[in-house]
Design an enzyme around this catalytic site. Structure first.
Site, PDB file in Angstrom:
ATOM      1  N   ASN A  46       0.790  -0.926  -0.213  1.00  8.88           N
ATOM      2  CA  ASN A  46      -0.170   0.066  -0.181  1.00  8.88           C
ATOM      3  C   ASN A  46       0.475   0.884  -0.006  1.00  8.88           C
ATOM      4  O   ASN A  46       0.414   1.974  -0.052  1.00  8.88           O
ATOM      5  CB  ASN A  46      -1.109   0.576   1.363  1.00  8.88           C
ATOM      6  CG  ASN A  46      -1.924  -1.024   1.391  1.00  8.88           C
ATOM      7  OD1 ASN A  46      -2.190  -1.328   0.375  1.00  8.88           O
ATOM      8  ND2 ASN A  46      -2.706  -0.774   2.035  1.00  8.88           N
ATOM      9  N   ASP A  96       3.408  -3.098  -7.490  1.00 10.48           N
ATOM     10  CA  ASP A  96       2.339  -2.895  -5.889  1.00 10.48           C
ATOM     11  C   ASP A  96       1.366  -4.509  -5.679  1.00 10.48           C
ATOM     12  O   ASP A  96       1.746  -4.452  -5.098  1.00 10.48           O
ATOM     13  CB  ASP A  96       1.382  -2.000  -5.725  1.00 10.48           C
ATOM     14  CG  ASP A  96       0.246  -1.477  -6.608  1.00 10.48           C
ATOM     15  OD1 ASP A  96      -0.136  -2.731  -7.234  1.00 10.48           O
ATOM     16  OD2 ASP A  96      -0.592  -0.112  -6.654  1.00 10.48           O
ATOM     17  N   ARG A 101       1.712  -9.848  -3.628  1.00 11.57           N
ATOM     18  CA  ARG A 101       2.054 -11.183  -3.450  1.00 11.57           C
ATOM     19  C   ARG A 101       2.996 -11.182  -3.167  1.00 11.57           C
ATOM     20  O   ARG A 101       3.034 -12.716  -2.884  1.00 11.57           O
ATOM     21  CB  ARG A 101       1.403 -11.697  -5.463  1.00 11.57           C
ATOM     22  CG  ARG A 101       0.230 -11.910  -5.476  1.00 11.57           C
ATOM     23  CD  ARG A 101      -0.292 -11.602  -7.027  1.00 11.57           C
ATOM     24  NE  ARG A 101       0.123 -11.463  -7.960  1.00 11.57           N
ATOM     25  CZ  ARG A 101      -0.608 -10.280  -8.409  1.00 11.57           C
ATOM     26  NH1 ARG A 101      -1.198  -9.640  -7.557  1.00 11.57           N
ATOM     27  NH2 ARG A 101       0.386  -9.437  -9.172  1.00 11.57           N
ATOM     28  N   HIS A 115      -7.494   0.334  -6.154  1.00  7.27           N
ATOM     29  CA  HIS A 115      -8.591   0.660  -7.077  1.00  7.27           C
ATOM     30  C   HIS A 115      -9.223   1.807  -6.755  1.00  7.27           C
ATOM     31  O   HIS A 115      -9.539   2.754  -7.675  1.00  7.27           O
ATOM     32  CB  HIS A 115      -9.755  -0.655  -6.868  1.00  7.27           C
ATOM     33  CG  HIS A 115      -8.761  -1.444  -8.503  1.00  7.27           C
ATOM     34  ND1 HIS A 115      -9.864  -2.288  -8.199  1.00  7.27           N
ATOM     35  CD2 HIS A 115      -7.759  -2.265  -8.497  1.00  7.27           C
ATOM     36  CE1 HIS A 115      -9.471  -3.365  -9.467  1.00  7.27           C
ATOM     37  NE2 HIS A 115      -7.875  -3.251  -9.025  1.00  7.27           N
TER      38      HIS A 115
END
Length: 167
Positions: A46, A96, A101, A115
């Site tokens: 983030n 990001d 992951r 988003h």
């Protein structure tokens, strides 16, 4: 509360479904993976998302300062800085998720944050694109922004209804 109990359940049960890669994704993925591999494991995805958004916002502020009405052409320096900022933004936006992951920290909330930042960043980037077209404060300018933004809205609507975001 901002979200209803049903909305909270939807966020908790959401699973990310990646869309198919575009030819541009295929060309840039090796670069993006190298960038992600160079990030420290403690860096939250983030934060990468937020840095990309800050780059877009700072560039918009620069454009707003240089051409507040959208009727003045930007300088070459402003145009080059905008191109660089767009490259940095799209790189960080691609990295990001790879960082999430890689660190095992991907989550529905992280995707929502990503988003959400994309949503605001694209409004800023579309506004900067309109400065290149120089419509000024006209109905054509507003219509151009609406046309550019419709594609992003429709993609989010598709993901909401189909469960996947096709790229």
């Amino acid at each position: 509360p901002v979200l209803s109990p049903e909305g909270l359940e939807h966020v908790a049960s959401h699973r990310y479904v990646a869309g198919a890669y575009t030819p541009l994704d295929n060309a840039l993925n090796p670069f993006w993976f190298r960038i992600a591999a160079g990030l420290p494991m403690w860096l939250a995805p983030n934060v990468v998302t937020l840095l990309g958004f800050i780059v877009a916002a700072a560039t918009f502020v620069m454009h707003w300062h240089v051409a507040p009405t959208g009727a003045e052409p930007p300088s070459r320096t402003t145009s080059w800085l905008t191109a660089l900022a767009l490259f940095v933004y799209q790189t960080l936006d691609a990295v990001d998720g790879k960082q999430a992951r890689r660190t095992g920290s991907s989550s529905p909330l992280g995707q929502l944050f990503d988003h959400g930042c994309d949503c605001f960043a694209l409004l800023l980037l579309h506004s900067m694109a309109m400065i290149v077209l120089l419509p000024g404060g006209s109905l054509w300018g507003a219509a151009g922004l609406a046309a550019l933004y419709t594609g992003f809205f429709m993609a989010q609507w598709q993901e909401y209804h189909t469960g996947g975001l096709t790229t």
